[in-house]
Structure formats: C-alpha cells, structure tokens
Design an enzyme around this catalytic site. Sequence first.
Site, mmCIF file in Angstrom:
data_model
loop_
_atom_site.group_PDB
_atom_site.id
_atom_site.type_symbol
_atom_site.label_atom_id
_atom_site.label_comp_id
_atom_site.label_asym_id
_atom_site.label_seq_id
_atom_site.Cartn_x
_atom_site.Cartn_y
_atom_site.Cartn_z
ATOM 1 N N SER A 1 0.902 -0.963 0.034
ATOM 2 C CA SER A 1 0.069 0.014 -0.078
ATOM 3 C C SER A 1 0.782 0.996 -0.128
ATOM 4 C CB SER A 1 -0.893 -0.096 1.198
ATOM 5 O OG SER A 1 -1.784 0.843 1.237
ATOM 6 N N ASP B 1 10.136 5.611 -10.109
ATOM 7 C CA ASP B 1 9.685 6.307 -11.381
ATOM 8 C C ASP B 1 10.434 7.650 -11.504
ATOM 9 O OD1 ASP B 1 7.849 4.343 -11.762
ATOM 10 O OD2 ASP B 1 6.015 5.365 -11.174
ATOM 11 N N LYS C 1 -0.726 -4.299 -3.220
ATOM 12 C CA LYS C 1 -1.945 -3.695 -2.582
ATOM 13 C C LYS C 1 -2.096 -2.411 -3.310
ATOM 14 C CE LYS C 1 -4.808 -2.085 1.316
ATOM 15 N NZ LYS C 1 -4.887 -0.667 0.705
#
Length: 714
Positions: free
Chosen positions: A483, A494, A508
Amino acid sequence: MTIKIIENMFKKLIFTLFVISIVSCGSKPRVNLSEVEGGLKPSAQHEVIAKEVAGLLESTSYKKVQLNDSISKIVFDNLIKSLDQGKNYLLQSDIDEFQQYRNSIAQDFRNGDLSAPFHIFNVYSKRYLERMQYALKQVDVKQDFTIDESYLPSREKLGWFKNTAEADTQWKHRVKYDLLNLEMTTVKKTDSTETKQKETLRKRYNNLISQGKKINSNDAFQVIMTSLTDAVDPHTSYFNPSFAQAFNEGMANTFEGIGARLTIDNEMVTISEIIPGGPIFKDKSLAIDDKIVGVAQGKDGEFEDIIGWRLDAAVAKIKGPAGTIVRLKILPAGQPVGSHPKIVSLTRERIVVAEESAKKEILTVKGADGKNYRVGVINIPKFYMDFEAYRKRDPNYKSTTRDVRLLLDTLKQEKVDAVLIDLRFNGGGSLPEAIDLTGLFIDKGPVVQVRDVRNTIDVEEDRNAGVSWDGPLGVMINRFSASASEIFAGAIQDYGRGVILGSQSYGKGTVQSAVDMARVISPTSKLLLKAQNEKDPDTPNGAPEYGQINITLGKFYRVNGSSTQHKGVSPDVTFPTQYSAEKFGESSEPSALPWDQIKSSTYKKVADLSALNKKLEQEHEARMKNSTEYKFLLEDIATFEKRDEGTKIPLQLDKFKKERDDFQKKNRDRVNALLKQRGLPLWEEGKPQPKMEFDFVQDESAKVMTDMIIQEKK
C-alpha cells in the site's frame, strides 16, 4: 489522496441507504438459535450493521459486487476456513449439515439474518471445547514413546474427520507431541519431572478451555463479518468497536491509557510491559507481573472485580480519555491471591508507541574501492499519523514524515554518505504520509494517481518546494511491503530518485476510507436500538459505538500510469524470497482487483538510473556467489517450501530427539560459520546461543549503496 474527495463521494453514494435503513430484517430467521442450548445469538445491532454493510458492498464499494450465490460460496468457504483452517475440530457430518447455507448465506446478510453463520460458529465452538476437554483427559494417559507414530499439525490438505474416533486419534497424537516438546525443553530431570510436565500441559489446556468459554457474540460477529467483506475485497473490513479503536490507535501510533501492555495470567490481568514516559512509568508504584484485580472510574467510582474477565473487556475499562482518572486494585507480583490489594490512582495520558515509530542507525561499510562509507538506515515500520491531534491543530502531532525529516537532519549532521529507507514488512497506513514522505526526496510533482468509483482520476502531488535529502538513496522492500510503502517506493523508482532493493512487494493498489457506522445507520434505527438497550457494555471509551467499516473506494496508480495492484513494485536489485506470489500477497487473494494501467501523469524525472541499476545488480550478484548468508538464505527458502507441503512429526522419542539434535547441530554450524566470518567467538555446545543481530539483506543493501556512490563518482 485528498480525504475530503473520498468523504464527499461517500456521502453521495450512501444517501439512499441512509434513508431506507430499518432495524428488522422483516423475515423469519433461517435457523432457530433459541433451540441451541448455550449457543451465541446475534443482537439487533449486529443485524442492522450486517444489513447496512451488505448494502454498502453492493452499492458503494469500488467493485459493487452483488451478493448472489457465487459470492455466497466464497463467504461460506471463508467462514469455515477462518474457524478451522487446519481441519482439527469440525467433522465431515458438520460440513455436510452446513452445505444447506452454502449458496445463500450472502443474501442472508442483505436481509440482516445472521442465524446461519452464528449456527456454524456455535457448532465450531462446541467442537473446539470437545477437543480441548478430550485433550485434557489424555494428559493423564500413560504414553508409549517407543511406538512409531507421527503427528501432522495441519490437516488443511486432508479431508474432514469422518467421525469422532478419527478426531480422537489426531488429538491423542497432539497431546503426545506436546508432552514430547516439554520433555525436550526440560534441562534437569528429576523423579517429579513427568508430573510437572503434565501439570504444565494441564494448565495450558485448562486456559484454552477457559478462554474458549469466554467467547461472546461480538467475537462471533467479527469473524462472520470478515468472512463477508473478504469475499468481496480483501481490504474492505468491518471492525467492531474494540477492533475499530485498536485500528485507529495503530494508525495514530498513539493511544490513551495508563501506559502498560497487559496479558492474562491465571485468570488475572497482568502487567507485562511498562511503556517509558507513561503514567505507570512516572508513578513508579507498579511493576512488571503486578496483577490488576479491580477497576474504578474517577475519584469516587465503585470498583469492579475483573478477575476471570476477558483481556479486551478488562482493557476497555482500564483505558480511557487522556486527563481522566482510573483507580486500580493491585495484587503485587509474587503475593498470593488472598493478599490485601493496594489501591493506585492514575491519570490517563496520551501514549506514543515509540517502538513502532521511525528509527535510524548508521552503518560503516567498506566499499569496493577500499574506502569506508557511512550509510544512514531509517526503518519505517508503518505510515502513521495522529489524525485526531492533526484535526485539533496540535503543533506536535505525531506523523511519519515529521519523524523522518528530523532523522534526516540528524543524519546530515553526522555526515552520512547515503540514506537507506527500510520498508520491509511495512504494510502501509496513512496515504497522505506516503505522499508527504516522498516530498522529502523530490522537489514538487505528482506522487500517486487515484481512480474512484466514478472513474474520476485525481492526481495527488507533493507541493512543497525543496528536499530534505538529495544524496544517494535506496529503498528496501519485500513481499510484505504494501500500500503506502508501494506508493513511496514506486514514486522513488519512477522519478529515478533512488534504487529499490529486495523482492517484489505485496501488490495492494486499492484505497480505503474509514467510515464510522454511525454515519450509515438511520436515526430511526439508532433510536430503536437504544430503546432495546443494545449498546455493548464492553465498548471501549471513545470507540465508535457501532464500529466502523474500512471500505475500498478507489485504486492507486503510479505516476507512470501503472497500477500497483497485483504486480506491486519490482526491485532494481533483487534478493530471493521464501514468500512466493502464489501464496503470499495480493495475487494470492481470489477476490482481489486486477492489474490495469491508465495514462501517465506529467512529471519530470530526477535521473535515468536504468544503466546504473544494471551495474548495481551485476555487482550484487557477483558478491552473492561467495556469500555464506546468501547460501543460507537459499537453503531457508527450500526448507520453507518443503515445510509448506505438510511435514509429519515423528512421535517416537528417539526419532523426535534425533530430528531436534540434527536441527540444533545444523543451526549451530550455521551460526558458527557467520560468527567465524565476522571474527567473533564461536558458539560452544551446551552454552546459550550468542545474540545474532546480523541482517544480511540490510548489510548487502548497504554495500549496494556504496557501489552506487562509487559509480556516481565516475
């Protein structure tokens, strides 16, 4: 994610349910629970909550799944599995009798009819107590440890017991196994050793029987509701008042009370740990192993005797709002039960759970160039935030980002060369904290995208200029990093801001909103429930009266457009793991949402680390070829997989002892190999095992950081 967006969306979607809510299911319950002597029954409040939760799952949750026969089968299987996963209690005849509810149990929730799941729970409770009583009787049976028998702890892959005789055989072996374990852990044996071992086991079984008899309808209701919500979505959960309070305290990393961890010892609430800085710590009149036998509220409240109470019920009386007074009757450690208790008055306070907060350490690591480098490691067990203190505008509210910012300032003063964020086993927590924490390492920009139930995509950004650390950065993850951990790690990856190390994360990629059930239940229903005096007397102070639902209302996407759902975050530098994607993580959940992708948000990469990461992976793999720890890790993975297949344990004393001795020898050889490698004294046979504080994955990750520093200098 912006909390207001989710709250406004939730208000609109539940309006219809709020208007039409009623108390009665309007139809006759499927099972007449009054005919079951001593069985648990749902309260009117349970029935209302079940009906409302069912409505939310069908109309409001992200999946909007209809509670039909297909979902019923999953709910049914979930309930049976949660009660008796190892197949050690229920009989095949019980399962056959339950089959009549298999295709319609979910629809019963919609009608507020909980009679079928309560019936299943009651049958299980009966079988549980029968098995414990049988085991208790077997303690005094003369055992023959020369017979070539074996014990299988979990029968999950086998069929259910065909009859009571088959169950008896399993539990005869269980008692024999427990006695063997006690025999192996007894160092000095005397004529009374066997008697003491049996006394120990008898006490253990009696305690299990006592706790089993204290299970109440709220316990059953919690298990039953979990079987429903898990069938729709593994992260949508209903929490009863006690569970809701514990969840909210966990998110805040704080709780209000006396500053102690409590356990049950011989039917009495016992102080097992005193939390530094709390009321008990400051008062200094209580100690570890003191027994709390009575509780009174305020300066003049009457005492309630809590001997024999369940722990959660006793804790509900002892905890309370900061600033209030609680008086305790204390039986000091070591004094007999009949002793006169002393009275201690304490003022409750807000306690910070320090051991679950972010912490730092500095590792000195020799790089491939022969130089020593200082790597600052920040361990973050979860993403916490004290929302209540934040809403009250407390300038000192507790949060992950505030703590990490201070730790980074300290590490900079101590002149570290790189920072390593440890998110292993961090299951997530506060989404705003994941966004804010990312902002400590990037200079503004999107962090995560959230798609809601209306397919609206909201881009959550770090809007604060500047960074707290711009040097070499690594993030450690494993299969249980989930999460909020995945949002942070994914954003760092990224942006090309740092290297991700470890194994594939949990996967998740859904977002939940915690909603007090009082907002869902209609005023009419509340009045009727209050008229029936349906409030649970053991509801903790300050807990949601009707519990709360954490309901999935959206889905996470990385700034590059990829969902973290199912796939999670893949590391740049990989470590093997015994936790496979087939058995652990989101991909192992049958009700989990699928992976998908949306458009990338507009963001500017800090750097392209693809070439650097490839070199780091190569240097890491080269080191692993000569690593003793790496070899042991691979052996552990193989052992874990073999054990997972179901291993029988021999009950013949000689074989049992040989297996134990072989394991201990292998363990000692391993420990000594690691100690020798570090130039430390070896573990001698017959002496306690030396403290092993080696963290191979962390140590190797720190070496990767030195590789990163060296490469970036080139």
